[in-house]
Design an enzyme around this catalytic site. Structure first.
Site, short mmCIF file in Angstrom:
data_model
loop_
_atom_site.label_atom_id
_atom_site.label_comp_id
_atom_site.label_asym_id
_atom_site.label_seq_id
_atom_site.Cartn_x
_atom_site.Cartn_y
_atom_site.Cartn_z
N CYS B 121 0.85 -1.20 0.00
CA CYS B 121 0.00 0.00 0.00
C CYS B 121 0.88 1.24 0.00
O CYS B 121 0.62 2.21 -0.72
CB CYS B 121 -0.89 0.02 1.22
SG CYS B 121 -2.11 -1.27 1.26
N ASP B 519 -22.71 -4.91 20.42
CA ASP B 519 -23.55 -3.87 19.88
C ASP B 519 -24.22 -4.47 18.65
O ASP B 519 -23.75 -5.49 18.12
CB ASP B 519 -22.67 -2.67 19.50
CG ASP B 519 -23.44 -1.62 18.74
OD1 ASP B 519 -24.51 -1.24 19.22
OD2 ASP B 519 -22.97 -1.20 17.67
N GLU B 553 -29.96 7.22 -7.40
CA GLU B 553 -29.24 7.33 -6.13
C GLU B 553 -27.78 7.73 -6.30
O GLU B 553 -27.05 7.84 -5.33
CB GLU B 553 -29.30 5.99 -5.37
CG GLU B 553 -30.68 5.58 -4.91
CD GLU B 553 -31.17 6.40 -3.72
OE1 GLU B 553 -30.39 7.19 -3.19
OE2 GLU B 553 -32.34 6.25 -3.35
N SER B 556 -26.21 10.64 -4.27
CA SER B 556 -26.69 10.84 -2.92
C SER B 556 -25.67 10.37 -1.88
O SER B 556 -24.94 9.43 -2.10
CB SER B 556 -28.00 10.08 -2.74
OG SER B 556 -28.38 10.07 -1.40
N HIS B 558 -26.82 9.47 0.96
CA HIS B 558 -27.72 8.69 1.80
C HIS B 558 -27.24 7.23 1.86
O HIS B 558 -26.76 6.70 0.87
CB HIS B 558 -29.11 8.75 1.16
CG HIS B 558 -30.21 8.41 2.09
ND1 HIS B 558 -30.47 7.12 2.44
CD2 HIS B 558 -31.10 9.18 2.75
CE1 HIS B 558 -31.51 7.12 3.28
NE2 HIS B 558 -31.90 8.35 3.49
N GLY B 582 -38.03 10.26 -0.99
CA GLY B 582 -37.41 9.53 -2.08
C GLY B 582 -36.75 10.44 -3.10
O GLY B 582 -36.47 11.60 -2.81
N GLY B 585 -36.84 11.64 -11.00
CA GLY B 585 -36.02 12.03 -12.13
C GLY B 585 -36.73 11.70 -13.43
O GLY B 585 -37.88 11.22 -13.42
N GLY B 589 -37.82 10.48 -21.16
CA GLY B 589 -39.11 11.16 -21.21
C GLY B 589 -40.12 10.65 -20.21
O GLY B 589 -41.23 11.17 -20.12
N ASP B 707 -21.02 3.51 21.72
CA ASP B 707 -20.48 2.35 22.44
C ASP B 707 -19.23 2.72 23.23
O ASP B 707 -18.76 1.94 24.04
CB ASP B 707 -20.08 1.24 21.45
CG ASP B 707 -21.26 0.75 20.66
OD1 ASP B 707 -22.34 0.66 21.25
OD2 ASP B 707 -21.10 0.46 19.47
#
Lengths: 66, 814
Positions: B121, B519, B553, B556, B558, B582, B585, B589, B707
């Site tokens: 890396c 958890d 999406e 977004s 979200h 929601g 789009g 057409g 937590d």
């Protein structure tokens, strides 16, 4: 064998110098990373010439700056 | 639905599970990819000519979800914040020509890189950055994951450097040293210096000891002894300082630890040898003093490195907060550092950006992702007048907030304070180990004392040296080597498998654990939404539906959007987000809408029934097209772990902040019978305290900010891989891979470790019981004692090394 009276003090002197050099290296940060150099030496990257990446990557807007 | 489990992503090794197939050309061969994120990273790597990464790497990287989220303009916007002078003034240093001008200067900054799994890396990042025009040097430190980069500000923007790192699938954040880092740095430099002094000193003194032992140089004996003394002095006065300091501290607090006999042995042996040197005594112990000091320092050094390693990854505790904020003033917007935010300021928060301080929404409505604080993975919709909490993330629309609390009075700080308190009140298991050690130490001191008294009464000149040999002989073997070698071996074995242990007491305490607390979100489960099922309506195919949903999406922030990142988006224009309802789009057409059933269709069909998860409806021109079931799924290895724990009659409990119906369902699926839901961080901590008061030893496994107090309060705590930085730094151990079964292996290995430690101590005691009387009676010549000592130490170390091979057998047996 009286040379021992010279050699032992000489070795102590040399060791003191070695320790001082080591301290200097630590201070300069040469021992901050003890993991990567061991691996890095294994990665040779001159297998083949690298292609010019700036041109091949359209996402790289910066290449057009020059 | 077809699940292809057999094929693994070439880039990250995750099984390719998507319904859509992704591939990338690697070395002229088409390789499978699990998601567009990995594909983008792999293609970037190939395009940069750095394909050797795939040959060099020894560990698989984390799945690259980053580039997918980077696609959003909001996210790129965030990166350009790093170009603002206000931001750069905090972590960029300029070198070069006169002040005020940037001409010909180079800038230098330190960045923390997240997602580094192996040395390749570092190679990849360094080489990619070096290719960028304007970057003069880039060097990544593998121990603390910090990248020091120098560049010419005229040639390249800092945000472009950040972007290049993100494109490789890593995350970068500016790093500014805290007091803790400074301390760590000083500590490790001092440790290396001490190690070098005692190591070099030891080698020299050993060399000089050979002629003394074999009696080769009688006429030089005094000279050689003086030389040894000269070489040993810095080892004792400089190298062994930490032991003396600790011993004095322990004596002041009336509390015996191993440091006391260690210091006594070093000092007494050293003083006795000096006396012997000046008075032509029988024996000098300079070699033993040096070796003893060096071996102990080596053990402490390895322990310290393991401890630092974990803190390093996420050392900025509050790094969740963005470093800059956008303040609205009468004259417009300005970018300010977060420290300058004052109560009453008006801030603008773009979608995808974290909220820098607690506040009240003045204008706008959006969904806010509070997962880090509450563990709830579904964003909560907020409208004008609602409060938002610093450290949470704005997901959908721009918000304007008025700051109500900053810094110490903010909610996040309150949790940090709760964590501090929990940590102080943590039951000190370590004390138990200390108590055993102090008993042992007391016994050693009493025995040495009585041996000395006995031989003095006998009128023997050697009384002092015999007592000393008791001290020297007992210390290194019995506790100083037996325990640390076993612990180090286990720690290494676990680290290679992906479990990082950062606190010394973990392995000892794991033996006593009889209750494991989990958890829910992000620990037992993956912590993000995944597409579980799709039901197309008649006349619609599956694939076009995925593409439509993915297109809607795609920009977004979200959490729902992440579930669709694996699909190629169709072309959809005019995308609009409707808060908590929601997205809509236009596609060829036709109006497409995706979200809640009553939002997608004016006359929605009946929602299918399912125990958990969320059904979303996609509609085309107001006609229902398909149902999507999104759910947060269990980690694959969770049920296996739970079953294994219950088999060992360890109580398993789930504590979650989630009040909803998914908690019982997840508990049932994981096989957990005891669970409590709807708990705040305080209530979770109280639960754990209750169990501890009843005598249980609790292992807590968690990930979120909520937590953190529990992690700090539990006897042993473990954070999972995707945990927040705050959780990572407060846990005693970190699960790097998502393999939950490692917890079972760790418990088994901890038991093995205890057995090995017992064997080691038993062996050391037997050796001492045989060797001591012989040595005390003067029957063992010095060279035989030296060989015996080394042999016994070697045996202890070799026995401990057996632990590094164990985990395979452990997993095989269970």
């Amino acid at each position: 064998m009286d040379i021992i009276y010279v050699l032992i003090p000489l070795s102590i002197l040399l060791i003191s110098i070695a320790v001082l050099v080591f301290f200097w290296a630590v201070k300069g940060g040469q021992f901050d990373d003890l993991d990567s150099p061991a691996h890095r030496i294994l990665f040779d990257d001159d297998d083949e010439p690298q292609p010019a990446p700036e041109q091949t990557k359209p996402a790289d807007k910066k290449s057009s700056d020059d | 639905m077809s699940v292809r489990e057999t094929e693994a992503c070439f880039h990250c090794g995750e099984p390719v599970r998507g319904r859509q197939r992704w591939t990338a050309m690697i070395n002229g061969e088409e390789q499978p990819m699990c998601c567009p994120g990995c594909k983008a990273v792999a293609e970037t790597i190939m395009a940069s000519g750095l394909k050797d990464y795939y040959r060099h790497r020894t560990e698989l990287p984390e799945p690259a979800s980053v580039p997918a989220s980077m696609a959003g303009p909001a996210a790129r916007d965030t990166l350009t914040l790093y170009d603002s002078p206000a931001m750069q003034s905090r972590f960029v240093a300029h070198h070069g020509t006169a002040q005020g001008t940037t001409h010909g200067t180079t800038a230098e900054a330190t960045l923390i890189i997240e997602g580094i799994t192996c040395a390749a890396c570092a190679w990849l990042i360094e080489h990619r950055l070096a290719q960028l025009k304007g970057v003069t040097s880039a060097s990544l430190n593998l121990s603390n994951h910090r990248l020091v980069i120098r560049w010419e500000p005229e040639q390249i923007l800092l945000s472009a450097i950040f972007e290049a790192i993100w494109q490789l699938g890593y995350k970068a954040a500016p790093f500014s040293a805290t007091a803790d880092d400074e301390r760590h740095n000083r500590e490790s430099k001092a440790a290396i210096r001490r190690l070098a002094v005692s190591g070099i000193g030891m080698m020299q003194v050993m060399m000089l000891a050979v002629p003394l032992y074999v009696g080769m140089a009688e006429q030089y004996e005094v000279f050689v002894r003086f030389a040894s003394m000269l070489l040993t002095t810095p080892v004792v006065l400089y190298g062994a300082r930490p032991f003396f300091d600790a011993a004095i501290r322990d004596l002041r607090s009336r509390h015996l630890t191993m440091d006391v006999p260690v210091s006594l042995a070093i000092l007494l042996a050293f003083c006795a040898s000096i006396w012997s040197t000046f008075n032509q005594g029988v024996e000098v112990y300079f070699d033993s003093v040096c070796m003893f000091t060096f071996l102990l320092l080596l053990g402490r050094f390895l322990e310290m490195r393991a401890r630092h390693r974990m803190g390093n990854a996420g050392n900025n505790l509050l790094s969740l907060l963005p470093n800059v904020a956008c303040r609205l003033t009468a004259s417009g917007e300005e970018i300010i550092p977060v420290e300058e935010i004052r109560t009453g300021d008006r801030l603008k928060i773009r979608p995808g950006q974290p909220i820098p301080a607690d506040g009240l929404i003045l204008c706008g409505e959006s969904a806010v992702d509070e997962a880090a604080l509450t563990g709830e993975y579904m964003p909560i919709s907020k409208v004008t007048g609602d409060t938002v909490i610093g450290g949470t993330v704005n997901c959908e629309n721009p918000l304007e907030i008025e700051v109500t609390a900053t810094g110490a009075s903010a909610r996040l700080s309150a949790i940090v304070r709760l964590m501090d308190r929990a940590q102080q009140e943590k039951p000190r298991i370590a004390l138990l180990a200390d108590r055993i050690a102090s008993r042992f130490v007391a016994a050693v001191l009493v025995i040495s004392g009585s041996v000395f008294t006995y031989w003095t009464l006998q009128g023997d000149d050697h009384a002092f040296f015999i007592a000393l040999s008791v001290l020297v002989v007992t210390c290194p073997c019995a506790l100083s080597l037996a325990t640390p070698t076993a612990l180090t071996a286990t720690t290494t074995a676990l680290r290679e498998r992906g479990l990082l242990i950062s606190k010394g007491h973990v392995l000892e305490t794991l033996n006593q654990v009889n209750r494991v607390v989990f958890d829910k979100t992000g620990t037992l489960t993956e912590g993000h939404l995944q597409l579980e099922e799709v039901r197309p309506f008649p006349g619609f195919d599956e694939n076009p539906l995925y593409e439509l949903a993915a297109a809607l999406e795609q920009d977004s922030a979200h959490p729902i959007a992440r579930a669709f990142s694996q699909f190629e988006p169709a072309t959809v224009s005019d995308i609009r987000h409707h808060t908590s309802q929601g997205v809509s789009g236009t596609h060829e057409g036709q109006k497409v809408r995706f979200g809640r059933a009553d939002f997608a269709c004016s006359k929605p069909p009946e929602t299918p029934q399912s125990e958990t998860g969320q059904w979303l409806l996609l509609s085309v021109d107001d006609q229902p097209a398909g149902w999507f079931l999104l759910n947060d799924t269990l980690r694959r290895t969770t049920p296996e772990l739970i079953a294994a724990l219950q088999q060992q009659s360890i109580a398993v409990v789930m504590l979650t902040g989630d009040p909803g119906a998914s908690a019982p369902a997840i508990a049932a699926e994981a096989g957990i019978r005891e669970f409590y839901q709807g708990l705040s961080a305080e209530q979770k901590l109280e639960k754990v305290r209750g169990w501890q008061a009843a005598g249980d030893t609790v292992l807590m496994v968690g990930d979120g900010i909520n937590d953190v107090p529990v992690l700090a309060g539990a006897d042993v705590s473990l954070a999972v891989s995707d945990a927040t930085d705050l959780a990572k730094t407060n846990a005693d151990a970190l699960l790097i891979s998502g393999q939950m079964t490692l917890i079972r292996d760790a418990l088994a290995l901890a038991k093995r470790t205890r057995i090995i430690i017992r064997e080691n101590i038993l062996w050391a005691l037997v050796y001492n019981l045989i060797a001591l009387p012989l040595a005390a009676a003067g029957l063992v010549p010095p060279w035989a004692a030296a060989i015996g000592m080394s042999f016994s130490s070697l045996l202890v170390v070799l026995n401990a090394l057996r632990l590094t091979r164990l985990p395979k057998h452990v997993s095989g047996e269970l």
